[in-house]
Write an enzyme that holds these catalytic residues in place. Structure first.
Site, mmCIF file in Angstrom:
data_model
loop_
_atom_site.group_PDB
_atom_site.id
_atom_site.type_symbol
_atom_site.label_atom_id
_atom_site.label_comp_id
_atom_site.label_asym_id
_atom_site.label_seq_id
_atom_site.Cartn_x
_atom_site.Cartn_y
_atom_site.Cartn_z
ATOM 1 N N ASP A 24 26.396 54.156 35.809
ATOM 2 C CA ASP A 24 27.064 53.733 34.867
ATOM 3 C C ASP A 24 25.936 53.059 33.526
ATOM 4 O O ASP A 24 26.385 51.881 32.887
ATOM 5 C CB ASP A 24 27.818 52.473 35.854
ATOM 6 C CG ASP A 24 28.510 52.168 36.597
ATOM 7 O OD1 ASP A 24 29.389 53.205 36.438
ATOM 8 O OD2 ASP A 24 28.302 51.557 37.133
ATOM 9 N N LYS A 27 25.683 57.443 30.161
ATOM 10 C CA LYS A 27 25.538 59.039 30.013
ATOM 11 C C LYS A 27 26.093 59.288 28.805
ATOM 12 O O LYS A 27 26.005 60.641 28.259
ATOM 13 C CB LYS A 27 26.008 59.891 31.307
ATOM 14 C CG LYS A 27 24.248 59.580 32.002
ATOM 15 C CD LYS A 27 24.572 60.037 33.259
ATOM 16 C CE LYS A 27 25.828 60.113 34.123
ATOM 17 N NZ LYS A 27 26.285 58.986 34.628
ATOM 18 N N GLY A 54 33.247 57.014 34.559
ATOM 19 C CA GLY A 54 34.208 57.155 33.966
ATOM 20 C C GLY A 54 33.337 56.675 32.971
ATOM 21 O O GLY A 54 32.224 55.696 32.483
ATOM 22 N N HIS A 55 33.267 57.240 31.986
ATOM 23 C CA HIS A 55 32.570 57.823 31.201
ATOM 24 C C HIS A 55 32.521 57.254 29.981
ATOM 25 O O HIS A 55 33.672 57.303 29.143
ATOM 26 C CB HIS A 55 31.966 59.469 30.553
ATOM 27 C CG HIS A 55 31.095 59.904 31.617
ATOM 28 N ND1 HIS A 55 30.026 61.226 31.561
ATOM 29 C CD2 HIS A 55 30.660 59.556 33.157
ATOM 30 C CE1 HIS A 55 29.503 61.055 33.056
ATOM 31 N NE2 HIS A 55 30.119 59.890 33.799
ATOM 32 N N GLN A 251 27.512 59.708 37.897
ATOM 33 C CA GLN A 251 27.181 58.858 38.969
ATOM 34 C C GLN A 251 25.180 58.567 38.303
ATOM 35 O O GLN A 251 25.469 58.651 37.923
ATOM 36 C CB GLN A 251 27.659 59.645 40.572
ATOM 37 C CG GLN A 251 28.826 59.333 40.566
ATOM 38 C CD GLN A 251 29.470 60.269 40.087
ATOM 39 O OE1 GLN A 251 29.424 61.125 40.418
ATOM 40 N NE2 GLN A 251 30.698 60.426 40.086
#
Ligand code: IMP
Length: 450
Positions: A24, A27, A54-55, A251
């Site tokens: 988080d 990225k 969740g990017h 991650q």
């Protein structure tokens, strides 16, 4: 030491973007920005995890939370690839592709490819994820509930359905066989969970709705089939042609199955090892470790710098620290040097991208964790991330002055408030890694290259 003064410096060779902590850190933003300068045929590749990621990407097209598609998708010249150890939820991916098409993002066979080897996350995997968490009682991992662990477990056990199975003429028979096996498994698991709560073990009707699941899968087969291919061949050809390759991890290093804080980890390898394992490419030019200017964690497991005071609340409110996949509040704390240095090492990191510096604007003073005290022993260098040891570790801090001024509009490091510069330089010194990128808001260009 890698030298970089603009986004263009990442427009050649092979660069990997990973996260030194618990994920988080941003990225997606860094990937989107770097990929925006790529030329035709350059590659962005996702190489681990699945829709537990969740990017978040914010650019001219809007704000997006990407779960299955790589953050390079906004540059139509780029080829976005997922490798074989990314686990794919076919129905969720179909929805994500539809969402992207709706806002005018091009997703065609030329710019989006899925490895035929990827295992599919099926509804039974999500059920098993939740049953497994339930049966652990107070010892929950705090998973994202996306069926990640059970899908990887099946992959390791060499069972389950892969994307390439969708292309087989006997797919329906394969599906039925797998469904029958999973139905039995879930019955056993649920029996166990309910009995332990004093309840009834089994229900009469099937747990899995064969018709509905197969209907969704047939739809996914129609949408996804054109994209399914041998991605190793594409990657190796790109490498031979000296195309730019950007690998986007999911991650974070401390969630690595092997070297992270087991058992509070995910089921894949977020760092360099995850990329080399799944791409067959063993030489990269640089590995950028994204680290937040403070530390966050979502899910269970020890976090030595976690805050329960107004500073933690400030980080959570100003940094909008809620999980992009689950919406759960993220735990917030001071920057944890020993954890990030350990994470950087296991992920193969050569330089740091420090994100969300602007979130610290307005804090009077800041603390940096530069070591842990375990019993009477103090250490600044971790040689493992044993959860019991970390649970007993007390953070040892140094305090530095904060800054009042707003930083989000600044694009030149020398123009940042002096105390913000000092903070970044002190982190760099303590980590022993160059901080080459500083991000000061979610927008694509709100980035300083050093
Ligand atoms: P799983 O990957 O859903 O099995 O969850 C295992 C652990 O990894 C939990 O603590 C999750 O909160 C954490 N996790 C998984 N994916 C992410 C992510 O993308 N960002 C942050 N934490 C994650």
């Amino acid at each position: 030491m890698a030298k970089a003064a603009s986004v263009k410096n990442y427009s050649s060779g092979i660069t990997l973007i990973t996260d030194t902590g618990w994920g988080d850190a941003g990225k997606g933003k860094i990937t989107d920005e770097i990929a925006s300068s790529f030329s035709s045929g350059d590659i962005v590749v996702r190489y681990n995890g699945g829709p537990n990621a969740g990017h978040t990407v914010k650019n001219k097209k809007g704000e997006f939370k990407l779960h299955g598609v790589s953050s390079g998708i906004f540059n139509p010249d780029v080829v976005c690839i997922t490798t074989g150890n990314v686990v794919i939820n076919p129905t969720a991916l179909v929805e994500e592709l539809a969402m992207l098409k709706k806002v005018g993002v091009k997703v065609i066979k030329k710019n989006f490819l899925l490895s035929e080897d990827s295992h599919m996350i099926m509804p039974w995997h999500k059920m098993r994820d939740s049953l497994s968490e339930k049966s652990r009682g107070g010892e929950k991992i705090g998973t994202t509930g996306q069926g990640i662990g059970p899908t990887y477990a099946d992959r390791t056990a060499r069972v389950g359905l892969r994307l390439k199975d969708l292309l087989r003429p006997d797919f329906k028979a394969l599906f039925k066989k797998e469904l029958a096996f999973q139905e039995r498994l879930i019955r056993l698991m649920d029996g166990e969970a309910l009995v332990s709560e004093g309840g009834k073990a089994l229900q009469d009707k099937p747990y899995l709705d064969e018709k509905a699941i197969f209907k969704d899968l047939e739809n996914a087969r129609e949408v996804l089939s054109p994209f399914i291919t041998n991605t190793i061949a594409v990657l190796w050809e790109a490498q031979e042609k000296k195309k730019t390759i950007l690998a986007e991890g999911a991650q974070g290093a401390l969630l690595d199955l092997d070297l992270g804080g087991y058992p509070f980890v995910t089921s894949s390898h977020p760092g360099l090892a995850g990329f080399t394992l799944s791409s067959g490419i063993h030489a990269v030019d640089r590995v950028v470790g994204v680290a937040k200017a403070y530390t966050t964690r979502v899910g269970s497991g020890p976090m030595p710098t976690e805050l329960f005071d107004e500073n933690g609340k400030h980080m959570q409110d100003v940094g909008h620290e809620f999980g992009a996949t689950t919406g759960r509040p993220r735990r917030c704390g001071w920057f944890d040097v020993p954890a990030m240095v350990y994470g950087a090492r296991i992920a193969g990191v050569t330089e740091i991208a420090l994100t969300k510096l602007d979130v610290l604007d307005g804090l009077k003073s800041l603390k940096i964790c530069k070591g842990y005290k375990v019993g009477t022993k103090e250490t600044s260098k971790l040689v493992g991330f044993d959860s019991d040891m970390i649970t007993n570790a007390k953070a040892v801090y140094e305090e530095v002055p904060g800054w009042e001024e707003k930083t989000s509009g600044i694009r030149d490091f020398a123009k940042l408030p002096k105390n913000a510069q000092n903070y970044v330089n002190r982190l760099q010194e303590l980590m022993g890694l160059p901080i080459t990128i500083v991000s000061i808001s979610p927008d694509r260009d709100a980035t300083i290259y050093r």
